[in-house]
Write a protein that holds these residues in place. Structure first.
Motif, PDB file in Angstrom:
ATOM      1  N   THR A  80       0.849  -1.236   0.025  1.00  0.00           N
ATOM      2  CA  THR A  80       0.015  -0.067  -0.246  1.00  0.00           C
ATOM      3  C   THR A  80       0.802   1.141  -0.018  1.00  0.00           C
ATOM      4  N   PRO A  81       0.473   2.266  -0.388  1.00  0.00           N
ATOM      5  CA  PRO A  81       1.268   3.575  -0.500  1.00  0.00           C
ATOM      6  C   PRO A  81       1.480   3.989   1.008  1.00  0.00           C
ATOM      7  N   ARG A  82       0.757   3.460   1.932  1.00  0.00           N
ATOM      8  CA  ARG A  82       1.052   4.051   3.192  1.00  0.00           C
ATOM      9  C   ARG A  82       2.392   3.163   3.839  1.00  0.00           C
ATOM     10  N   ILE A  83       2.316   1.968   3.491  1.00  0.00           N
ATOM     11  CA  ILE A  83       3.204   1.020   3.854  1.00  0.00           C
ATOM     12  C   ILE A  83       4.780   1.476   3.109  1.00  0.00           C
ATOM     13  N   ARG A  84       4.545   1.735   1.979  1.00  0.00           N
ATOM     14  CA  ARG A  84       5.730   2.140   1.146  1.00  0.00           C
ATOM     15  C   ARG A  84       6.260   3.300   1.764  1.00  0.00           C
ATOM     16  N   ASP A  85       5.274   4.266   1.942  1.00  0.00           N
ATOM     17  CA  ASP A  85       5.979   5.646   2.310  1.00  0.00           C
ATOM     18  C   ASP A  85       6.458   5.553   3.761  1.00  0.00           C
ATOM     19  N   ALA A  86       5.964   4.669   4.663  1.00  0.00           N
ATOM     20  CA  ALA A  86       6.617   4.502   5.889  1.00  0.00           C
ATOM     21  C   ALA A  86       7.812   3.898   5.807  1.00  0.00           C
ATOM     22  N   ILE A  87       7.904   2.896   5.171  1.00  0.00           N
ATOM     23  CA  ILE A  87       9.351   2.415   4.869  1.00  0.00           C
ATOM     24  C   ILE A  87      10.363   3.206   4.203  1.00  0.00           C
ATOM     25  N   ARG A  88       9.923   4.126   3.406  1.00  0.00           N
ATOM     26  CA  ARG A  88      10.916   5.104   2.783  1.00  0.00           C
ATOM     27  C   ARG A  88      11.164   5.988   3.807  1.00  0.00           C
ATOM     28  N   ALA A  89      10.299   6.397   4.786  1.00  0.00           N
ATOM     29  CA  ALA A  89      10.443   7.609   5.868  1.00  0.00           C
ATOM     30  C   ALA A  89      11.604   7.017   6.672  1.00  0.00           C
ATOM     31  N   THR A  90      12.006   5.884   6.879  1.00  0.00           N
ATOM     32  CA  THR A  90      13.006   5.460   7.721  1.00  0.00           C
ATOM     33  C   THR A  90      14.381   5.838   7.436  1.00  0.00           C
ATOM     34  N   GLY A  91      14.380   5.965   5.971  1.00  0.00           N
ATOM     35  CA  GLY A  91      15.778   6.515   5.509  1.00  0.00           C
ATOM     36  C   GLY A  91      16.516   5.417   5.105  1.00  0.00           C
ATOM     37  N   LEU A  92      16.178   4.239   5.053  1.00  0.00           N
ATOM     38  CA  LEU A  92      16.773   2.953   4.679  1.00  0.00           C
ATOM     39  C   LEU A  92      17.025   2.691   3.337  1.00  0.00           C
ATOM     40  N   VAL A  93      16.305   3.669   2.377  1.00  0.00           N
ATOM     41  CA  VAL A  93      16.316   3.678   1.047  1.00  0.00           C
ATOM     42  C   VAL A  93      16.838   4.881   0.461  1.00  0.00           C
ATOM     43  N   PRO A  94      18.117   5.277   0.642  1.00  0.00           N
ATOM     44  CA  PRO A  94      18.581   6.454   0.393  1.00  0.00           C
ATOM     45  C   PRO A  94      18.551   6.932  -1.038  1.00  0.00           C
ATOM     46  N   SER A  95      18.316   5.574  -2.175  1.00  0.00           N
ATOM     47  CA  SER A  95      18.626   5.952  -3.543  1.00  0.00           C
ATOM     48  C   SER A  95      17.336   4.886  -3.998  1.00  0.00           C
ATOM     49  N   ALA A  96      16.488   5.345  -4.741  1.00  0.00           N
ATOM     50  CA  ALA A  96      15.431   4.645  -5.307  1.00  0.00           C
ATOM     51  C   ALA A  96      16.130   3.814  -6.486  1.00  0.00           C
ATOM     52  N   THR A  97      17.034   4.353  -7.234  1.00  0.00           N
ATOM     53  CA  THR A  97      17.560   3.689  -8.338  1.00  0.00           C
ATOM     54  C   THR A  97      18.620   2.539  -7.801  1.00  0.00           C
ATOM     55  N   HIS A  98      19.539   3.046  -6.780  1.00  0.00           N
ATOM     56  CA  HIS A  98      20.433   2.147  -6.393  1.00  0.00           C
ATOM     57  C   HIS A  98      19.998   1.181  -5.134  1.00  0.00           C
TER      58      HIS A  98
END
Ligand code: SF4
Length: 380
Positions: A80-98
Protein backbone atom coordinates in the motif's frame (compact mmCIF):
# COMPACT_ATOMS: atom_id res chain seq x y z
CA UNK A 1 26.53 -32.46 5.11
CA UNK A 2 27.99 -29.18 4.01
CA UNK A 3 26.04 -27.96 1.00
CA UNK A 4 26.55 -24.66 -0.76
CA UNK A 5 23.99 -24.28 -3.51
CA UNK A 6 24.48 -22.14 -6.59
CA UNK A 7 21.34 -20.81 -8.23
CA UNK A 8 19.79 -23.32 -10.62
CA UNK A 9 19.61 -22.53 -14.33
CA UNK A 10 15.86 -22.12 -13.86
CA UNK A 11 16.42 -19.52 -11.13
CA UNK A 12 18.89 -17.71 -13.40
CA UNK A 13 16.37 -17.61 -16.22
CA UNK A 14 13.85 -16.19 -13.76
CA UNK A 15 16.37 -13.42 -13.03
CA UNK A 16 17.58 -11.65 -9.94
CA UNK A 17 14.64 -11.52 -7.53
CA UNK A 18 16.39 -9.89 -4.56
CA UNK A 19 13.62 -7.83 -2.99
CA UNK A 20 13.40 -4.18 -2.08
CA UNK A 21 10.68 -1.63 -1.51
CA UNK A 22 10.89 -0.76 -5.21
CA UNK A 23 10.58 -4.46 -6.11
CA UNK A 24 9.03 -6.61 -3.39
CA UNK A 25 9.22 -10.39 -3.75
CA UNK A 26 5.85 -12.06 -3.35
CA UNK A 27 5.82 -15.20 -1.20
CA UNK A 28 2.84 -17.23 -0.04
CA UNK A 29 2.53 -15.12 3.10
CA UNK A 30 2.68 -11.81 1.21
CA UNK A 31 5.29 -9.34 -0.01
CA UNK A 32 8.90 -9.41 1.20
CA UNK A 33 10.93 -6.20 1.36
CA UNK A 34 14.67 -6.14 2.12
CA UNK A 35 16.33 -3.01 3.45
CA UNK A 36 20.08 -2.53 3.22
CA UNK A 37 21.97 -0.57 5.87
CA UNK A 38 25.11 -1.13 3.71
CA UNK A 39 27.39 -1.96 6.63
CA UNK A 40 26.35 1.09 8.65
CA UNK A 41 24.49 1.44 11.96
CA UNK A 42 20.69 1.52 12.14
CA UNK A 43 18.91 3.82 14.56
CA UNK A 44 16.61 2.15 17.11
CA UNK A 45 13.95 4.65 16.11
CA UNK A 46 14.10 3.14 12.61
CA UNK A 47 13.67 -0.38 14.00
CA UNK A 48 10.64 0.84 15.98
CA UNK A 49 9.17 2.42 12.84
CA UNK A 50 9.63 -0.87 10.97
CA UNK A 51 7.95 -2.72 13.84
CA UNK A 52 4.99 -0.33 13.45
CA UNK A 53 4.75 -1.36 9.78
CA UNK A 54 4.33 -5.04 10.72
CA UNK A 55 2.53 -4.50 14.03
CA UNK A 56 -0.70 -6.14 12.80
CA UNK A 57 0.98 -9.48 12.04
CA UNK A 58 0.46 -12.49 14.26
CA UNK A 59 4.14 -12.85 15.18
CA UNK A 60 5.82 -9.62 14.03
CA UNK A 61 9.57 -9.75 13.54
CA UNK A 62 12.26 -8.05 11.46
CA UNK A 63 14.43 -10.70 9.83
CA UNK A 64 18.21 -10.20 9.86
CA UNK A 65 19.84 -11.58 6.73
CA UNK A 66 23.25 -13.11 6.11
CA UNK A 67 24.31 -9.86 4.42
CA UNK A 68 23.47 -7.71 7.42
CA UNK A 69 20.20 -6.51 5.88
CA UNK A 70 16.75 -6.15 7.44
CA UNK A 71 13.78 -7.92 5.92
CA UNK A 72 10.04 -7.49 6.38
CA UNK A 73 7.67 -10.18 5.18
CA UNK A 74 3.94 -10.82 5.21
CA UNK A 75 3.29 -7.36 3.75
CA UNK A 76 0.35 -6.71 1.42
CA UNK A 77 0.70 -7.45 -2.29
CA UNK A 78 0.90 -4.91 -3.77
CA UNK A 79 2.39 -2.73 -1.05
CA UNK A 80 0.00 0.00 0.00
CA UNK A 81 1.19 3.59 -0.48
CA UNK A 82 1.06 4.02 3.31
CA UNK A 83 3.45 1.11 3.89
CA UNK A 84 5.73 2.15 1.04
CA UNK A 85 5.91 5.68 2.43
CA UNK A 86 6.47 4.47 5.99
CA UNK A 87 9.39 2.28 4.88
CA UNK A 88 10.93 5.05 2.77
CA UNK A 89 10.55 7.49 5.69
CA UNK A 90 13.00 5.37 7.72
CA UNK A 91 15.85 6.57 5.48
CA UNK A 92 16.96 2.99 4.76
CA UNK A 93 16.33 3.50 1.05
CA UNK A 94 18.43 6.58 0.34
CA UNK A 95 18.41 5.98 -3.42
CA UNK A 96 15.45 4.65 -5.38
CA UNK A 97 17.65 3.77 -8.36
CA UNK A 98 20.40 2.05 -6.36
CA UNK A 99 18.30 0.43 -3.64
CA UNK A 100 19.08 -3.15 -4.64
CA UNK A 101 22.83 -2.76 -5.15
CA UNK A 102 23.85 -1.36 -1.75
CA UNK A 103 25.09 -4.77 -0.62
CA UNK A 104 28.11 -3.96 1.53
CA UNK A 105 29.38 -6.09 4.40
CA UNK A 106 32.16 -4.62 6.55
CA UNK A 107 33.98 -5.94 9.63
CA UNK A 108 31.30 -5.10 12.21
CA UNK A 109 33.69 -4.22 15.05
CA UNK A 110 36.05 -2.16 12.89
CA UNK A 111 37.20 0.92 14.75
CA UNK A 112 35.67 -0.27 18.01
CA UNK A 113 37.87 -2.98 19.46
CA UNK A 114 41.30 -2.26 17.95
CA UNK A 115 41.54 -5.77 16.50
CA UNK A 116 41.86 -4.81 12.82
CA UNK A 117 44.53 -2.75 11.10
CA UNK A 118 42.31 0.29 10.67
CA UNK A 119 38.89 1.84 11.19
CA UNK A 120 36.89 1.04 8.07
CA UNK A 121 33.77 3.00 9.02
CA UNK A 122 34.69 6.08 6.93
CA UNK A 123 35.59 3.79 4.00
CA UNK A 124 32.22 2.03 4.28
CA UNK A 125 30.36 5.34 4.18
CA UNK A 126 32.46 6.55 1.25
CA UNK A 127 31.90 3.36 -0.72
CA UNK A 128 28.14 3.51 -0.17
CA UNK A 129 28.06 7.15 -1.29
CA UNK A 130 30.19 6.38 -4.36
CA UNK A 131 27.96 3.46 -5.36
CA UNK A 132 24.81 5.50 -4.99
CA UNK A 133 26.03 8.44 -7.04
CA UNK A 134 27.27 6.47 -10.03
CA UNK A 135 24.32 6.02 -12.44
CA UNK A 136 25.91 3.01 -14.19
CA UNK A 137 26.23 1.07 -10.94
CA UNK A 138 22.47 0.80 -10.54
CA UNK A 139 22.91 -2.15 -12.95
CA UNK A 140 25.10 -4.19 -10.59
CA UNK A 141 22.25 -6.48 -9.52
CA UNK A 142 20.94 -7.48 -6.13
CA UNK A 143 23.28 -10.45 -5.71
CA UNK A 144 26.50 -8.50 -6.14
CA UNK A 145 28.35 -8.25 -2.81
CA UNK A 146 31.16 -5.96 -1.65
CA UNK A 147 33.11 -6.82 1.50
CA UNK A 148 35.43 -4.60 3.52
CA UNK A 149 37.67 -6.49 5.94
CA UNK A 150 39.82 -4.48 8.33
CA UNK A 151 42.46 -7.22 8.37
CA UNK A 152 41.04 -9.42 11.10
CA UNK A 153 39.68 -11.89 8.52
CA UNK A 154 36.07 -11.94 9.68
CA UNK A 155 34.24 -11.06 6.46
CA UNK A 156 36.76 -11.79 3.70
CA UNK A 157 35.63 -15.43 3.86
CA UNK A 158 32.16 -14.49 2.57
CA UNK A 159 31.40 -15.30 -1.04
CA UNK A 160 31.93 -11.81 -2.46
CA UNK A 161 32.36 -10.03 -5.79
CA UNK A 162 34.62 -7.13 -4.88
CA UNK A 163 36.29 -6.29 -1.63
CA UNK A 164 39.23 -4.98 0.27
CA UNK A 165 41.44 -6.52 2.91
CA UNK A 166 43.42 -4.09 5.05
CA UNK A 167 47.10 -5.00 5.32
CA UNK A 168 48.13 -2.01 7.45
CA UNK A 169 46.76 1.23 8.90
CA UNK A 170 46.79 2.89 5.46
CA UNK A 171 47.19 0.04 2.99
CA UNK A 172 44.94 -2.68 1.66
CA UNK A 173 44.55 -5.27 -1.05
CA UNK A 174 41.61 -4.70 -3.38
CA UNK A 175 40.05 -8.03 -4.38
CA UNK A 176 37.94 -9.10 -7.35
CA UNK A 177 36.00 -12.35 -7.38
CA UNK A 178 37.87 -14.02 -4.52
CA UNK A 179 40.96 -13.83 -2.38
CA UNK A 180 43.35 -14.98 -5.09
CA UNK A 181 42.97 -11.92 -7.35
CA UNK A 182 44.09 -8.65 -5.79
CA UNK A 183 46.13 -5.47 -6.02
CA UNK A 184 47.79 -3.62 -3.15
CA UNK A 185 46.78 0.06 -2.99
CA UNK A 186 46.75 2.84 -0.39
CA UNK A 187 43.57 2.62 1.67
CA UNK A 188 42.66 6.11 0.44
CA UNK A 189 42.60 4.77 -3.14
CA UNK A 190 40.45 1.72 -2.38
CA UNK A 191 36.99 3.22 -2.98
CA UNK A 192 37.83 4.67 -6.42
CA UNK A 193 39.47 1.35 -7.36
CA UNK A 194 36.43 -0.65 -6.22
CA UNK A 195 34.09 1.64 -8.12
CA UNK A 196 36.24 1.35 -11.26
CA UNK A 197 36.15 -2.45 -11.00
CA UNK A 198 32.39 -2.41 -10.42
CA UNK A 199 31.94 -0.28 -13.53
CA UNK A 200 34.15 -2.67 -15.47
CA UNK A 201 32.00 -5.58 -14.29
CA UNK A 202 28.80 -3.85 -15.38
CA UNK A 203 30.25 -3.32 -18.85
CA UNK A 204 31.65 -6.84 -19.12
CA UNK A 205 28.40 -8.48 -17.95
CA UNK A 206 26.18 -6.23 -20.05
CA UNK A 207 23.81 -8.22 -22.22
CA UNK A 208 24.54 -11.56 -20.54
CA UNK A 209 21.88 -12.23 -17.92
CA UNK A 210 23.56 -15.47 -16.90
CA UNK A 211 26.47 -13.53 -15.33
CA UNK A 212 25.65 -12.42 -11.82
CA UNK A 213 29.09 -12.46 -10.25
CA UNK A 214 32.64 -11.36 -10.99
CA UNK A 215 33.85 -14.96 -10.84
CA UNK A 216 31.49 -15.84 -13.71
CA UNK A 217 33.02 -13.45 -16.24
CA UNK A 218 34.74 -15.07 -19.20
CA UNK A 219 37.69 -12.67 -18.83
CA UNK A 220 38.86 -11.82 -15.29
CA UNK A 221 38.49 -8.22 -14.13
CA UNK A 222 41.48 -5.90 -13.93
CA UNK A 223 45.14 -6.38 -14.77
CA UNK A 224 47.19 -9.37 -13.59
CA UNK A 225 46.97 -9.62 -9.78
CA UNK A 226 50.02 -8.26 -7.98
CA UNK A 227 49.30 -9.09 -4.36
CA UNK A 228 49.30 -12.31 -2.41
CA UNK A 229 47.24 -12.37 0.71
CA UNK A 230 48.37 -13.93 3.94
CA UNK A 231 44.99 -14.43 5.56
CA UNK A 232 44.72 -14.82 9.32
CA UNK A 233 42.65 -17.66 10.71
CA UNK A 234 39.00 -16.70 10.70
CA UNK A 235 38.36 -15.32 14.20
CA UNK A 236 35.64 -16.60 16.50
CA UNK A 237 32.42 -14.68 16.07
CA UNK A 238 32.19 -12.31 19.02
CA UNK A 239 29.38 -12.58 21.53
CA UNK A 240 28.80 -10.80 24.82
CA UNK A 241 31.18 -8.09 26.03
CA UNK A 242 33.88 -6.85 23.64
CA UNK A 243 35.64 -4.23 25.73
CA UNK A 244 32.96 -1.66 26.57
CA UNK A 245 30.82 -2.83 23.69
CA UNK A 246 28.21 -5.59 23.45
CA UNK A 247 27.47 -8.14 20.76
CA UNK A 248 24.18 -10.01 21.03
CA UNK A 249 22.84 -12.75 18.77
CA UNK A 250 19.20 -12.73 17.68
CA UNK A 251 17.54 -16.17 17.89
CA UNK A 252 16.70 -17.39 14.38
CA UNK A 253 17.60 -13.90 13.15
CA UNK A 254 14.12 -12.68 14.09
CA UNK A 255 14.16 -9.35 15.88
CA UNK A 256 10.97 -9.06 17.89
CA UNK A 257 9.25 -6.00 19.41
CA UNK A 258 10.46 -6.90 22.92
CA UNK A 259 14.04 -7.04 21.63
CA UNK A 260 13.69 -3.57 20.11
CA UNK A 261 12.13 -2.22 23.30
CA UNK A 262 15.07 -3.56 25.33
CA UNK A 263 17.57 -2.10 22.85
CA UNK A 264 15.83 1.28 23.10
CA UNK A 265 16.59 1.26 26.80
CA UNK A 266 20.35 0.98 26.28
CA UNK A 267 21.31 2.57 22.96
CA UNK A 268 20.16 4.71 20.06
CA UNK A 269 21.72 2.59 17.29
CA UNK A 270 22.95 -0.90 16.46
CA UNK A 271 25.04 -2.41 13.72
CA UNK A 272 23.67 -5.57 12.11
CA UNK A 273 26.35 -8.20 11.50
CA UNK A 274 26.21 -10.83 8.71
CA UNK A 275 25.84 -13.45 11.47
CA UNK A 276 22.40 -12.36 12.67
CA UNK A 277 23.77 -10.51 15.64
CA UNK A 278 23.98 -6.88 16.68
CA UNK A 279 26.93 -4.74 17.77
CA UNK A 280 25.91 -2.21 20.39
CA UNK A 281 28.46 0.43 21.27
CA UNK A 282 29.19 1.09 24.96
CA UNK A 283 26.54 -1.40 26.06
CA UNK A 284 28.59 -4.12 27.77
CA UNK A 285 27.13 -3.15 31.16
CA UNK A 286 23.60 -3.63 29.80
CA UNK A 287 24.06 -7.26 28.73
CA UNK A 288 21.87 -8.62 31.57
CA UNK A 289 18.90 -6.50 30.42
CA UNK A 290 19.42 -7.54 26.82
CA UNK A 291 19.62 -11.21 27.81
CA UNK A 292 16.43 -10.87 29.85
CA UNK A 293 14.69 -9.68 26.68
CA UNK A 294 15.68 -12.88 24.87
CA UNK A 295 18.81 -11.73 23.07
CA UNK A 296 21.76 -14.13 23.23
CA UNK A 297 24.84 -12.98 25.12
CA UNK A 298 26.91 -16.11 25.69
CA UNK A 299 28.29 -18.98 23.66
CA UNK A 300 26.51 -21.64 25.74
CA UNK A 301 23.09 -20.71 24.36
CA UNK A 302 21.52 -23.24 21.95
CA UNK A 303 20.64 -20.28 19.73
CA UNK A 304 24.29 -19.81 18.80
CA UNK A 305 24.09 -23.00 16.75
CA UNK A 306 20.40 -23.56 15.99
CA UNK A 307 19.10 -22.21 12.68
CA UNK A 308 16.04 -22.78 10.50
CA UNK A 309 14.89 -21.89 7.01
CA UNK A 310 11.70 -19.87 6.54
CA UNK A 311 9.37 -22.90 6.40
CA UNK A 312 5.63 -22.52 6.93
CA UNK A 313 3.75 -20.21 6.79
CA UNK A 314 6.12 -18.23 4.54
CA UNK A 315 7.23 -20.99 2.17
CA UNK A 316 4.79 -23.20 0.29
CA UNK A 317 7.43 -25.90 -0.23
CA UNK A 318 7.59 -26.65 3.47
CA UNK A 319 5.55 -29.27 5.27
CA UNK A 320 6.28 -27.77 8.67
CA UNK A 321 6.79 -24.59 10.64
CA UNK A 322 10.57 -24.92 10.86
CA UNK A 323 11.00 -22.07 13.30
CA UNK A 324 8.36 -23.40 15.69
CA UNK A 325 10.19 -26.73 15.60
CA UNK A 326 13.50 -24.97 16.31
CA UNK A 327 11.89 -23.23 19.29
CA UNK A 328 10.76 -26.64 20.57
CA UNK A 329 14.27 -27.99 20.06
CA UNK A 330 16.13 -25.14 21.76
CA UNK A 331 15.50 -26.13 25.40
CA UNK A 332 16.41 -29.80 24.75
CA UNK A 333 19.24 -29.41 22.22
CA UNK A 334 22.16 -31.55 23.40
CA UNK A 335 25.67 -30.07 23.50
CA UNK A 336 27.61 -30.28 20.27
CA UNK A 337 30.06 -28.36 18.16
CA UNK A 338 28.32 -28.15 14.77
CA UNK A 339 25.60 -25.73 13.71
CA UNK A 340 22.19 -27.41 13.43
CA UNK A 341 20.04 -26.33 10.49
CA UNK A 342 16.37 -27.26 10.21
CA UNK A 343 15.08 -27.18 6.63
CA UNK A 344 11.50 -27.59 5.49
CA UNK A 345 12.51 -29.35 2.27
CA UNK A 346 15.45 -30.65 0.25
CA UNK A 347 16.37 -27.19 -1.01
CA UNK A 348 17.98 -26.41 2.37
CA UNK A 349 17.81 -22.63 2.07
CA UNK A 350 20.17 -20.66 4.29
CA UNK A 351 22.47 -23.49 5.29
CA UNK A 352 25.90 -22.56 6.67
CA UNK A 353 28.93 -22.63 4.38
CA UNK A 354 30.73 -24.84 6.92
CA UNK A 355 29.95 -28.36 8.10
CA UNK A 356 26.59 -28.58 9.85
CA UNK A 357 23.97 -30.99 11.13
CA UNK A 358 21.38 -31.32 8.39
CA UNK A 359 17.80 -31.76 9.67
CA UNK A 360 15.42 -31.91 6.71
CA UNK A 361 11.63 -31.95 7.12
CA UNK A 362 11.53 -33.80 10.45
CA UNK A 363 8.12 -35.13 11.44
CA UNK A 364 8.65 -34.06 15.07
CA UNK A 365 11.15 -32.58 17.52
CA UNK A 366 11.91 -36.15 18.69
CA UNK A 367 12.81 -37.23 15.18
CA UNK A 368 14.95 -34.10 14.78
CA UNK A 369 16.79 -34.94 18.01
CA UNK A 370 17.54 -38.43 16.81
CA UNK A 371 18.87 -37.07 13.47
CA UNK A 372 21.07 -34.62 15.38
CA UNK A 373 22.45 -37.35 17.67
CA UNK A 374 23.17 -39.62 14.70
CA UNK A 375 24.97 -36.94 12.66
CA UNK A 376 26.90 -35.52 15.61
CA UNK A 377 28.19 -39.00 16.49
CA UNK A 378 29.41 -39.52 12.93
CA UNK A 379 31.60 -36.40 13.35
CA UNK A 380 33.19 -37.42 16.65
S1 SF4 B 1 14.43 -25.04 2.48
FE1 SF4 B 1 12.53 -25.51 1.42
S2 SF4 B 1 10.96 -25.08 2.94
FE2 SF4 B 1 12.80 -24.05 3.63
S3 SF4 B 1 12.62 -21.97 2.84
FE3 SF4 B 1 13.82 -23.19 1.35
S4 SF4 B 1 12.31 -23.90 -0.13
FE4 SF4 B 1 11.18 -23.25 1.69
Amino acid sequence: MCRVTAPSSRERRAGDACPGVSRPFVAVDGSIVRLRPAGQPVRIEVLSDLMDVIAGQQDPAIQLTSRGALQLRGLPDPLTPRIRDAIRATGLVPSATHELVRNIVASPLSGLDGAGHCDLRPVTRALDAALRTDPDLSRLGGRFLLVLDDGRGDVVGESFDLGLFATGPARCVVLAGGIDRGWEVPLAAAVPRLVALARQFVQAASGDESVWHVSELAVPLGPEPTAELDLPRQPERPLGAVGDHAVVAVPLGLLRPDHVAALAGVTDRVLVTPWRSLVIEKAAAALPELEAAGLVTHAGSPWTRLHACTGLPGCARSALDTRALARDLAPVLPGGHLPVHVSGCERRCGTPATAYVDVVAPRSAEQALSTIAEQESSWT
